[in-house]
Design a protein around this motif. Structure first.
Motif, PDB file in Angstrom:
ATOM      1  N   TYR A 116      12.784 -14.456  14.286  1.00  0.00           N
ATOM      2  CA  TYR A 116      13.578 -13.221  14.267  1.00  0.00           C
ATOM      3  C   TYR A 116      13.376 -12.516  12.935  1.00  0.00           C
ATOM      4  CZ  TYR A 116      17.827 -10.361  13.793  1.00  0.00           C
ATOM      5  OH  TYR A 116      18.725  -9.334  13.578  1.00  0.00           O
ATOM      6  N   HIS A 117      13.138 -11.199  12.987  1.00  0.00           N
ATOM      7  CA  HIS A 117      13.012 -10.385  11.778  1.00  0.00           C
ATOM      8  C   HIS A 117      14.011  -9.236  11.825  1.00  0.00           C
ATOM      9  CE1 HIS A 117       8.571 -11.462  10.579  1.00  0.00           C
ATOM     10  NE2 HIS A 117       9.403 -12.474  10.464  1.00  0.00           N
ATOM     11  N   LEU A 118      14.668  -8.995  10.689  1.00  0.00           N
ATOM     12  CA  LEU A 118      15.588  -7.868  10.538  1.00  0.00           C
ATOM     13  C   LEU A 118      15.133  -7.037   9.348  1.00  0.00           C
ATOM     14  CD1 LEU A 118      18.248  -6.316  11.116  1.00  0.00           C
ATOM     15  CD2 LEU A 118      19.417  -7.996   9.666  1.00  0.00           C
ATOM     16  N   GLY A 119      14.765  -5.786   9.598  1.00  0.00           N
ATOM     17  CA  GLY A 119      14.308  -4.913   8.527  1.00  0.00           C
ATOM     18  C   GLY A 119      15.429  -4.558   7.576  1.00  0.00           C
ATOM     19  N   LEU A 120      15.183  -4.684   6.270  1.00  0.00           N
ATOM     20  CA  LEU A 120      16.212  -4.398   5.263  1.00  0.00           C
ATOM     21  C   LEU A 120      15.823  -3.221   4.375  1.00  0.00           C
ATOM     22  CD1 LEU A 120      17.068  -8.081   4.233  1.00  0.00           C
ATOM     23  CD2 LEU A 120      18.236  -6.624   5.915  1.00  0.00           C
ATOM     24  N   GLN A 121      14.624  -3.220   3.849  1.00  0.00           N
ATOM     25  CA  GLN A 121      14.123  -2.069   3.090  1.00  0.00           C
ATOM     26  C   GLN A 121      12.647  -1.915   3.412  1.00  0.00           C
ATOM     27  OE1 GLN A 121      15.582  -0.905  -0.919  1.00  0.00           O
ATOM     28  NE2 GLN A 121      13.487  -1.284  -1.552  1.00  0.00           N
ATOM     29  N   CYS A 122      12.338  -0.904   4.184  1.00  0.00           N
ATOM     30  CA  CYS A 122      11.003  -0.762   4.761  1.00  0.00           C
ATOM     31  C   CYS A 122      10.488   0.656   4.555  1.00  0.00           C
ATOM     32  CB  CYS A 122      11.032  -1.060   6.266  1.00  0.00           C
ATOM     33  SG  CYS A 122      11.919  -2.567   6.701  1.00  0.00           S
ATOM     34  N   PRO A 123       9.240   0.813   4.129  1.00  0.00           N
ATOM     35  CA  PRO A 123       8.683   2.160   3.968  1.00  0.00           C
ATOM     36  C   PRO A 123       8.592   2.884   5.309  1.00  0.00           C
ATOM     37  CG  PRO A 123       7.350   0.511   2.860  1.00  0.00           C
ATOM     38  CD  PRO A 123       8.314  -0.229   3.719  1.00  0.00           C
ATOM     39  N   LYS A 124       8.663   4.185   5.235  1.00  0.00           N
ATOM     40  CA  LYS A 124       8.490   4.987   6.444  1.00  0.00           C
ATOM     41  C   LYS A 124       7.028   4.953   6.879  1.00  0.00           C
ATOM     42  CE  LYS A 124      12.198   8.146   5.111  1.00  0.00           C
ATOM     43  NZ  LYS A 124      12.562   9.543   4.757  1.00  0.00           N
ATOM     44  N   GLY A 125       6.797   5.349   8.111  1.00  0.00           N
ATOM     45  CA  GLY A 125       5.431   5.423   8.608  1.00  0.00           C
ATOM     46  C   GLY A 125       4.980   4.130   9.252  1.00  0.00           C
ATOM     47  N   ARG A 126       3.683   3.930   9.298  1.00  0.00           N
ATOM     48  CA  ARG A 126       3.104   2.791   9.991  1.00  0.00           C
ATOM     49  C   ARG A 126       2.366   1.864   9.032  1.00  0.00           C
ATOM     50  NH1 ARG A 126       2.575   3.454  15.589  1.00  0.00           N
ATOM     51  NH2 ARG A 126       3.268   5.477  16.354  1.00  0.00           N
ATOM     52  N   GLY A 127       2.873   1.723   7.822  1.00  0.00           N
ATOM     53  CA  GLY A 127       2.151   0.975   6.796  1.00  0.00           C
ATOM     54  C   GLY A 127       2.018  -0.504   7.057  1.00  0.00           C
ATOM     55  N   ALA A 128       2.976  -1.304   6.599  1.00  0.00           N
ATOM     56  CA  ALA A 128       2.900  -2.754   6.749  1.00  0.00           C
ATOM     57  C   ALA A 128       3.217  -3.123   8.184  1.00  0.00           C
ATOM     58  CB  ALA A 128       3.883  -3.421   5.803  1.00  0.00           C
ATOM     59  N   THR A 129       2.385  -3.997   8.740  1.00  0.00           N
ATOM     60  CA  THR A 129       2.471  -4.287  10.169  1.00  0.00           C
ATOM     61  C   THR A 129       2.237  -5.763  10.442  1.00  0.00           C
ATOM     62  OG1 THR A 129       1.613  -2.077  10.677  1.00  0.00           O
ATOM     63  CG2 THR A 129       1.519  -3.699  12.438  1.00  0.00           C
ATOM     64  N   ILE A 130       2.959  -6.281  11.411  1.00  0.00           N
ATOM     65  CA  ILE A 130       2.668  -7.600  11.952  1.00  0.00           C
ATOM     66  C   ILE A 130       1.978  -7.416  13.295  1.00  0.00           C
ATOM     67  CG2 ILE A 130       4.968  -7.791  13.027  1.00  0.00           C
ATOM     68  CD1 ILE A 130       4.768 -10.841  12.596  1.00  0.00           C
ATOM     69  N   LYS A 131       0.975  -8.210  13.557  1.00  0.00           N
ATOM     70  CA  LYS A 131       0.323  -8.217  14.859  1.00  0.00           C
ATOM     71  C   LYS A 131       0.531  -9.588  15.480  1.00  0.00           C
ATOM     72  CE  LYS A 131      -3.322  -4.878  13.721  1.00  0.00           C
ATOM     73  NZ  LYS A 131      -4.788  -4.685  13.585  1.00  0.00           N
ATOM     74  N   VAL A 132       1.170  -9.621  16.633  1.00  0.00           N
ATOM     75  CA  VAL A 132       1.389 -10.861  17.370  1.00  0.00           C
ATOM     76  C   VAL A 132       0.536 -10.796  18.628  1.00  0.00           C
ATOM     77  CG1 VAL A 132       3.088 -12.395  18.417  1.00  0.00           C
ATOM     78  CG2 VAL A 132       3.753 -10.944  16.481  1.00  0.00           C
ATOM     79  N   ASP A 133      -0.420 -11.700  18.749  1.00  0.00           N
ATOM     80  CA  ASP A 133      -1.396 -11.671  19.838  1.00  0.00           C
ATOM     81  C   ASP A 133      -2.105 -10.316  19.882  1.00  0.00           C
ATOM     82  OD1 ASP A 133      -2.779 -12.892  21.952  1.00  0.00           O
ATOM     83  OD2 ASP A 133      -1.476 -11.965  23.451  1.00  0.00           O
ATOM     84  N   GLY A 134      -2.357  -9.757  18.705  1.00  0.00           N
ATOM     85  CA  GLY A 134      -3.077  -8.492  18.606  1.00  0.00           C
ATOM     86  C   GLY A 134      -2.234  -7.260  18.824  1.00  0.00           C
ATOM     87  N   LYS A 135      -0.944  -7.428  19.092  1.00  0.00           N
ATOM     88  CA  LYS A 135      -0.063  -6.301  19.421  1.00  0.00           C
ATOM     89  C   LYS A 135       0.819  -5.984  18.215  1.00  0.00           C
ATOM     90  CE  LYS A 135      -0.342  -7.900  24.145  1.00  0.00           C
ATOM     91  NZ  LYS A 135      -1.415  -8.880  23.811  1.00  0.00           N
ATOM     92  N   PRO A 136       0.725  -4.774  17.674  1.00  0.00           N
ATOM     93  CA  PRO A 136       1.371  -4.458  16.400  1.00  0.00           C
ATOM     94  C   PRO A 136       2.848  -4.101  16.523  1.00  0.00           C
ATOM     95  CG  PRO A 136       0.141  -2.564  17.172  1.00  0.00           C
ATOM     96  CD  PRO A 136      -0.124  -3.670  18.161  1.00  0.00           C
ATOM     97  N   TYR A 137       3.548  -4.424  15.455  1.00  0.00           N
ATOM     98  CA  TYR A 137       4.932  -3.981  15.292  1.00  0.00           C
ATOM     99  C   TYR A 137       5.139  -3.694  13.808  1.00  0.00           C
ATOM    100  CZ  TYR A 137       9.962  -4.037  14.703  1.00  0.00           C
ATOM    101  OH  TYR A 137      11.245  -3.697  14.371  1.00  0.00           O
ATOM    102  N   SER A 138       5.830  -2.592  13.496  1.00  0.00           N
ATOM    103  CA  SER A 138       6.140  -2.251  12.114  1.00  0.00           C
ATOM    104  C   SER A 138       7.642  -2.166  11.947  1.00  0.00           C
ATOM    105  CB  SER A 138       5.483  -0.916  11.729  1.00  0.00           C
ATOM    106  OG  SER A 138       4.075  -1.027  11.778  1.00  0.00           O
ATOM    107  N   TRP A 139       8.129  -2.662  10.816  1.00  0.00           N
ATOM    108  CA  TRP A 139       9.563  -2.804  10.599  1.00  0.00           C
ATOM    109  C   TRP A 139      10.226  -1.485  10.227  1.00  0.00           C
ATOM    110  CZ3 TRP A 139       5.714  -5.903   8.730  1.00  0.00           C
ATOM    111  CH2 TRP A 139       5.695  -7.233   9.169  1.00  0.00           C
ATOM    112  N   ALA A 140      11.552  -1.419  10.464  1.00  0.00           N
ATOM    113  CA  ALA A 140      12.357  -0.277  10.051  1.00  0.00           C
ATOM    114  C   ALA A 140      13.704  -0.784   9.562  1.00  0.00           C
ATOM    115  CB  ALA A 140      12.550   0.702  11.210  1.00  0.00           C
ATOM    116  N   ASP A 141      14.324  -0.029   8.667  1.00  0.00           N
ATOM    117  CA  ASP A 141      15.632  -0.417   8.150  1.00  0.00           C
ATOM    118  C   ASP A 141      16.636  -0.565   9.295  1.00  0.00           C
ATOM    119  OD1 ASP A 141      14.317   0.033   5.802  1.00  0.00           O
ATOM    120  OD2 ASP A 141      15.619   1.656   5.105  1.00  0.00           O
ATOM    121  N   GLY A 142      17.296  -1.710   9.358  1.00  0.00           N
ATOM    122  CA  GLY A 142      18.334  -1.935  10.360  1.00  0.00           C
ATOM    123  C   GLY A 142      17.820  -2.274  11.741  1.00  0.00           C
TER     124      GLY A 142
END
Length: 283
Positions: A182-208
């Motif tokens: 489980y991940h909960l975004g706390l302080q995350c830049p806007k846009g599509r910068g830092a990303t996790i890819k799980v089985d090649g499928k991307p997700y980018s975090w957001a505050d809250g």
């Protein structure tokens, strides 16, 4: 104790070798199915070179019986409905995480067990709970976050995860399907910068915003931005994440898309789309 007759001893050895051979066949057969279950195939060395390979029969059984199929991003409400305990208080959690960063309590994760092969010097952590009770230092520095974790006994691991600019977490897979990440975004830049890819499928975090994923799939992270990402990372292995019989219903399979949820207090300008990495604490 009288010695075992030679013939009987030979039979015992043969039986043990047969059992060992059958176990190896079972592990390899299950491992090959697990290696090929996603879009990103696990390397043979990743699958079999560690003692955790013996878990593959359980992992396959769990994969086949998981409620809602076996997507890389399981449905949050089905598998971790108690996530609202953390998400509803994300701002309080964020404030304590930023204090930890600001005061220099976070340290490099690279030398820690389980992380040596995948981390670089730009990934830092602050452990809150590590396979047991909440840690004393965490309770002192982060009383509100720890009080929330006390309400979630199925969460056995939790930490603040900090990725500095340029950080890379190399592709890897978790060993055990009896839990979900489980991940909960706390302080995350806007846009599509830092990303996790799980089985090649991307997700980018957001505050809250929070997300759940199955870390037995190959996953990787990068933060090519000039900001630092700060999140709460936790692992739950309670009844909500254990495999359950699939319901006997028909219909299309669920999409792999992350079932991220957002706090109403985390509203941001711009379209509701994939978000970027963690952003470093501001001093």
């Amino acid at each position: 104790m009288p010695p075992i007759p030679r013939k009987r001893g030979t039979q015992v050895v043969a039986a043990l070798l047969t059992a060992l051979t059958l176990l190896v066949i079972l592990v390899v057969a299950c491992g090959e199915v697990m290696r090929r279950r996603g879009d990103v195939m696990v390397g043979a060395s990743e699958q079999y070179a560690t003692p955790s390979a013996v878990l593959t029969p359980y992992n396959l059984w769990s994969s086949e019986r998981s409620l809602g199929g076996d997507p890389p991003y399981p449905d949050m409400e089905t598998h971790f409905p108690d996530h609202t305990v953390l998400q509803s208080e994300w701002e309080a959690v964020r404030d304590e995480a930023l204090r930890v960063c600001r005061e220099g309590h976070a340290s490099a994760i690279k030398g820690d067990r389980y992380f040596r092969r995948i981390a670089d010097d730009k990934w830092k952590k602050f452990y809150l709970k590590w396979y047991g009770d909440v840690l004393p230092e965490a309770r002192e520095l982060c009383p509100k976050t720890c009080a929330l974790l006390d309400r979630l006994p199925d969460v056995h691991l939790a930490m603040f995860s900090i990725l500095e600019p340029g950080a890379v977490i190399t592709p890897h897979g978790g060993p055990f399907k009896g839990c979900l990440r489980y991940h909960l975004g706390l302080q995350c830049p806007k846009g599509r910068g830092a990303t996790i890819k799980v089985d090649g499928k991307p997700y980018s975090w957001a505050d809250g915003e929070d997300v759940l994923f199955d870390d037995t799939y190959i996953h990787e992270v990068e933060n090519p931005t000039d900001e630092t990402r700060v999140i709460l990372s936790a692992t739950s292995s309670g009844s909500s994440t254990r495999p359950r019989p699939r319901p006997s219903t028909t219909g299309s399979a669920k999409s792999w898309a992350p079932s991220a949820t957002r706090s109403t207090t985390a509203a941001r300008s711009g379209p509701d789309e994939a978000r970027a990495p963690f952003s470093a604490p501001k001093k």
